[in-house]
Design a protein around this motif. Structure first.
Motif, PDB file in Angstrom:
ATOM      1  N   VAL A 224      76.949  61.272  70.620  1.00 35.41           N
ATOM      2  CA  VAL A 224      76.134  60.088  70.329  1.00 35.41           C
ATOM      3  C   VAL A 224      75.351  60.302  69.033  1.00 35.41           C
ATOM      4  CG1 VAL A 224      74.253  58.635  71.155  1.00 35.41           C
ATOM      5  CG2 VAL A 224      75.926  59.535  72.771  1.00 35.41           C
ATOM      6  N   LEU A 225      75.237  59.247  68.228  1.00 40.62           N
ATOM      7  CA  LEU A 225      74.455  59.293  66.994  1.00 40.62           C
ATOM      8  C   LEU A 225      73.816  57.930  66.773  1.00 40.62           C
ATOM      9  CD1 LEU A 225      73.628  60.863  64.425  1.00 40.62           C
ATOM     10  CD2 LEU A 225      75.665  59.910  63.319  1.00 40.62           C
ATOM     11  N   GLY A 226      72.518  57.928  66.469  1.00 41.80           N
ATOM     12  CA  GLY A 226      71.818  56.666  66.205  1.00 41.80           C
ATOM     13  C   GLY A 226      70.667  56.875  65.242  1.00 41.80           C
ATOM     14  N   GLY A 227      70.073  55.783  64.797  1.00 40.10           N
ATOM     15  CA  GLY A 227      68.932  55.871  63.886  1.00 40.10           C
ATOM     16  C   GLY A 227      68.739  54.599  63.099  1.00 40.10           C
ATOM     17  N   GLY A 228      67.808  54.653  62.166  1.00 36.42           N
ATOM     18  CA  GLY A 228      67.516  53.496  61.322  1.00 36.42           C
ATOM     19  C   GLY A 228      66.539  53.875  60.229  1.00 36.42           C
ATOM     20  N   MET A 229      66.349  52.963  59.270  1.00 38.30           N
ATOM     21  CA  MET A 229      65.480  53.237  58.125  1.00 38.30           C
ATOM     22  C   MET A 229      64.837  51.960  57.638  1.00 38.30           C
ATOM     23  SD  MET A 229      66.425  55.256  54.600  1.00 38.30           S
ATOM     24  CE  MET A 229      65.138  55.815  53.478  1.00 38.30           C
ATOM     25  N   ASN A 230      63.612  52.072  57.103  1.00 38.49           N
ATOM     26  CA  ASN A 230      62.897  50.925  56.553  1.00 38.49           C
ATOM     27  C   ASN A 230      62.102  51.371  55.337  1.00 38.49           C
ATOM     28  OD1 ASN A 230      61.671  48.165  56.627  1.00 38.49           O
ATOM     29  ND2 ASN A 230      59.820  49.367  56.979  1.00 38.49           N
ATOM     30  N   ILE A 231      62.193  50.603  54.250  1.00 39.98           N
ATOM     31  CA  ILE A 231      61.423  50.868  53.027  1.00 39.98           C
ATOM     32  C   ILE A 231      60.733  49.575  52.615  1.00 39.98           C
ATOM     33  CG2 ILE A 231      61.511  51.584  50.615  1.00 39.98           C
ATOM     34  CD1 ILE A 231      64.024  53.157  51.236  1.00 39.98           C
ATOM     35  N   SER A 232      59.427  49.656  52.384  1.00 40.98           N
ATOM     36  CA  SER A 232      58.658  48.478  51.955  1.00 40.98           C
ATOM     37  C   SER A 232      57.809  48.841  50.747  1.00 40.98           C
ATOM     38  CB  SER A 232      57.740  47.974  53.083  1.00 40.98           C
ATOM     39  OG  SER A 232      58.478  47.583  54.206  1.00 40.98           O
ATOM     40  N   LYS A 233      57.616  47.855  49.853  1.00 41.16           N
ATOM     41  CA  LYS A 233      56.819  48.040  48.650  1.00 41.16           C
ATOM     42  C   LYS A 233      55.831  46.889  48.515  1.00 41.16           C
ATOM     43  CE  LYS A 233      55.625  49.498  44.491  1.00 41.16           C
ATOM     44  NZ  LYS A 233      54.852  50.746  44.282  1.00 41.16           N
ATOM     45  N   ARG A 234      54.543  47.234  48.324  1.00 39.65           N
ATOM     46  CA  ARG A 234      53.504  46.229  48.103  1.00 39.65           C
ATOM     47  C   ARG A 234      52.896  46.462  46.726  1.00 39.65           C
ATOM     48  NH1 ARG A 234      50.115  46.630  53.808  1.00 39.65           N
ATOM     49  NH2 ARG A 234      51.807  46.000  55.210  1.00 39.65           N
ATOM     50  N   PRO A 235      53.270  45.682  45.719  1.00 40.00           N
ATOM     51  CA  PRO A 235      52.702  45.871  44.377  1.00 40.00           C
ATOM     52  C   PRO A 235      51.197  45.629  44.378  1.00 40.00           C
ATOM     53  CG  PRO A 235      54.658  44.478  44.312  1.00 40.00           C
ATOM     54  CD  PRO A 235      54.283  44.620  45.750  1.00 40.00           C
ATOM     55  N   GLY A 236      50.493  46.398  43.555  1.00 45.15           N
ATOM     56  CA  GLY A 236      49.048  46.270  43.467  1.00 45.15           C
ATOM     57  C   GLY A 236      48.599  45.347  42.340  1.00 45.15           C
ATOM     58  N   CYS A 237      47.309  45.018  42.327  1.00 46.86           N
ATOM     59  CA  CYS A 237      46.696  44.194  41.281  1.00 46.86           C
ATOM     60  C   CYS A 237      45.386  44.843  40.846  1.00 46.86           C
ATOM     61  CB  CYS A 237      46.430  42.778  41.774  1.00 46.86           C
ATOM     62  SG  CYS A 237      47.909  41.814  42.133  1.00 46.86           S
ATOM     63  N   VAL A 238      45.110  44.764  39.558  1.00 47.24           N
ATOM     64  CA  VAL A 238      43.867  45.314  39.015  1.00 47.24           C
ATOM     65  C   VAL A 238      42.690  44.440  39.428  1.00 47.24           C
ATOM     66  CG1 VAL A 238      42.644  45.940  36.897  1.00 47.24           C
ATOM     67  CG2 VAL A 238      45.111  46.293  37.068  1.00 47.24           C
ATOM     68  N   GLY A 239      41.573  45.063  39.762  1.00 46.81           N
ATOM     69  CA  GLY A 239      40.380  44.317  40.129  1.00 46.81           C
ATOM     70  C   GLY A 239      39.696  43.689  38.915  1.00 46.81           C
ATOM     71  N   LEU A 240      38.957  42.623  39.166  1.00 48.28           N
ATOM     72  CA  LEU A 240      38.224  41.919  38.109  1.00 48.28           C
ATOM     73  C   LEU A 240      36.745  41.877  38.466  1.00 48.28           C
ATOM     74  CD1 LEU A 240      40.640  38.896  37.516  1.00 48.28           C
ATOM     75  CD2 LEU A 240      40.445  40.974  36.141  1.00 48.28           C
ATOM     76  N   PRO A 241      35.867  42.244  37.529  1.00 56.21           N
ATOM     77  CA  PRO A 241      34.424  42.210  37.822  1.00 56.21           C
ATOM     78  C   PRO A 241      33.907  40.777  37.886  1.00 56.21           C
ATOM     79  CG  PRO A 241      34.799  42.766  35.523  1.00 56.21           C
ATOM     80  CD  PRO A 241      36.154  42.721  36.169  1.00 56.21           C
ATOM     81  N   GLY A 242      32.875  40.583  38.686  1.00 52.98           N
ATOM     82  CA  GLY A 242      32.241  39.269  38.764  1.00 52.98           C
ATOM     83  C   GLY A 242      31.156  39.117  37.706  1.00 52.98           C
ATOM     84  N   SER A 243      30.586  37.957  37.669  1.00 52.04           N
ATOM     85  CA  SER A 243      29.540  37.684  36.676  1.00 52.04           C
ATOM     86  C   SER A 243      28.159  38.064  37.177  1.00 52.04           C
ATOM     87  CB  SER A 243      29.562  36.191  36.296  1.00 52.04           C
ATOM     88  OG  SER A 243      29.304  35.389  37.447  1.00 52.04           O
ATOM     89  N   GLY A 244      28.032  38.360  38.449  1.00 49.78           N
ATOM     90  CA  GLY A 244      26.734  38.739  38.994  1.00 49.78           C
ATOM     91  C   GLY A 244      26.688  38.503  40.487  1.00 49.78           C
ATOM     92  N   TYR A 245      25.474  38.657  41.036  1.00 49.33           N
ATOM     93  CA  TYR A 245      25.319  38.536  42.479  1.00 49.33           C
ATOM     94  C   TYR A 245      24.364  37.406  42.867  1.00 49.33           C
ATOM     95  CZ  TYR A 245      27.583  43.095  42.427  1.00 49.33           C
ATOM     96  OH  TYR A 245      28.469  44.114  42.214  1.00 49.33           O
ATOM     97  N   GLU A 246      24.014  36.567  41.912  1.00 49.16           N
ATOM     98  CA  GLU A 246      23.146  35.433  42.187  1.00 49.16           C
ATOM     99  C   GLU A 246      23.974  34.230  42.629  1.00 49.16           C
ATOM    100  OE1 GLU A 246      19.929  35.682  42.183  1.00 49.16           O
ATOM    101  OE2 GLU A 246      19.925  37.761  41.423  1.00 49.16           O
ATOM    102  N   TYR A 247      23.292  33.263  43.225  1.00 51.38           N
ATOM    103  CA  TYR A 247      23.968  32.046  43.658  1.00 51.38           C
ATOM    104  C   TYR A 247      24.614  31.352  42.466  1.00 51.38           C
ATOM    105  CZ  TYR A 247      24.748  27.431  45.665  1.00 51.38           C
ATOM    106  OH  TYR A 247      25.322  26.255  46.078  1.00 51.38           O
ATOM    107  N   GLY A 248      25.882  31.001  42.585  1.00 43.69           N
ATOM    108  CA  GLY A 248      26.597  30.334  41.509  1.00 43.69           C
ATOM    109  C   GLY A 248      27.381  31.277  40.624  1.00 43.69           C
ATOM    110  N   ASP A 249      27.158  32.601  40.761  1.00 41.50           N
ATOM    111  CA  ASP A 249      27.923  33.560  39.966  1.00 41.50           C
ATOM    112  C   ASP A 249      29.347  33.687  40.496  1.00 41.50           C
ATOM    113  OD1 ASP A 249      25.814  34.128  38.280  1.00 41.50           O
ATOM    114  OD2 ASP A 249      25.091  35.805  39.505  1.00 41.50           O
ATOM    115  N   VAL A 250      30.235  34.097  39.599  1.00 44.83           N
ATOM    116  CA  VAL A 250      31.620  34.330  40.008  1.00 44.83           C
ATOM    117  C   VAL A 250      31.686  35.655  40.773  1.00 44.83           C
ATOM    118  CG1 VAL A 250      33.994  34.711  39.229  1.00 44.83           C
ATOM    119  CG2 VAL A 250      32.513  33.074  38.026  1.00 44.83           C
ATOM    120  N   PRO A 251      32.258  35.675  41.981  1.00 47.05           N
ATOM    121  CA  PRO A 251      32.307  36.910  42.761  1.00 47.05           C
ATOM    122  C   PRO A 251      33.306  37.910  42.172  1.00 47.05           C
ATOM    123  CG  PRO A 251      33.540  35.199  43.879  1.00 47.05           C
ATOM    124  CD  PRO A 251      32.862  34.532  42.718  1.00 47.05           C
ATOM    125  N   GLU A 252      33.122  39.150  42.553  1.00 45.82           N
ATOM    126  CA  GLU A 252      34.034  40.212  42.128  1.00 45.82           C
ATOM    127  C   GLU A 252      35.376  40.074  42.838  1.00 45.82           C
ATOM    128  OE1 GLU A 252      34.403  45.110  42.495  1.00 45.82           O
ATOM    129  OE2 GLU A 252      32.719  44.024  43.387  1.00 45.82           O
TER     130      GLU A 252
END
Length: 241
Positions: free
Chosen positions: A85-113
């Motif tokens: 008897v012989l059995g088995g299996g295989m799985n390969i997955s790839k999740r590409p990454g993205c560079v982070g972007l800084p926000g404009s600040g932490y006050e109300y109305g600022d663009v979040p990080e």
């Protein structure tokens, strides 16, 4: 005399059918391919995220903790009643990454990080082999078998985040080594089609799970030993050719 000949000719097809019925089932040099429904015996070691401390638990090797999984199993009758008897299996997955972007600040109305997305790669495979001894029963097409299995499963997850907090690539790995005694039953509906059920009266599984959180750091490793009784019930449907 003619009537006797006619009776013999009429009986020949029935004799042939009876002979074929007695031969229903596997013979030397037959091959089988079956779909199986059983527990998921694959493993995956998760990579570590950024943290001030790292902890780890060994992956579970208890079949009761696993989800059902569909698999493929092949077999070769190298003798009339012995099957490799012989059995088995295989799985390969790839999740590409993205560079982070800084926000404009932490006050109300600022663009979040916008936090960075991890670049991740997943690799999993498992393989097993074994030998079964088949036993004929008084029911045509019904066979019992007993045998042994040995298997190996491996999983790897590598993760890298491209931002100011990243400390390099993180890697998680895990593997299982499993040995088991097994027993089952198969019924040949026709000479080329069969269904079956199987269970392991005794099984032992060793697991090692580790993470390498950052480049230059030593591995953090955890191990696990599992002993199972009447483990990993499996059902199957397959073809013989």
């Amino acid at each position: 005399m003619k009537i006797k000949k006619l009776l013999i000719l009429a009986a020949l097809p029935m004799i042939g059918l009876a002979a074929n019925a007695q031969e229903k089932g596997p013979q030397k040099n037959d091959f089988t391919v079956a779909a199986t429904l059983s527990y998921n015996n694959s493993v995956m070691g998760e990579a570590a995220g950024r943290s001030s401390s790292y902890k780890l638990e060994a992956a579970s090797t208890n079949w009761n903790d696993k989800n059902l999984s569909v698999g493929i199993e092949g077999g070769w009758f190298f003798l009339d009643e012995w099957k490799l008897v012989l059995g088995g299996g295989m799985n390969i997955s790839k999740r590409p990454g993205c560079v982070g972007l800084p926000g404009s600040g932490y006050e109300y109305g600022d663009v979040p990080e916008y936090q960075a997305v991890d670049d991740e790669t997943f690799v999993q495979f498992n393989v097993y082999t074994g030998v079964d001894r088949y036993f004929k029963t008084k029911v045509d097409g019904l066979y019992l078998y007993a045998g042994a299995r040995i298997g190996y499963a491996y999983g790897r997850n590598s993760s890298y985040t491209d931002d100011e907090y990243s400390m390099g690539k993180s890697i998680g790995e895990a593997f299982n080594i499993r040995g088991a005694l097994t027993g089952g039953v198969e019924y040949y509906i026709t000479d080329g089609l069969f269904v079956g059920a199987q269970v392991d009266p005794f099984a032992y599984t060793y697991n090692s799970t580790l993470i390498k959180p950052q480049a230059g750091l030593s591995n953090l490793q955890a191990k696990n030993h599992n002993f199972g009784i009447l483990a990993a019930p499996t059902i199957k449907i397959g073809f013989k050719f």
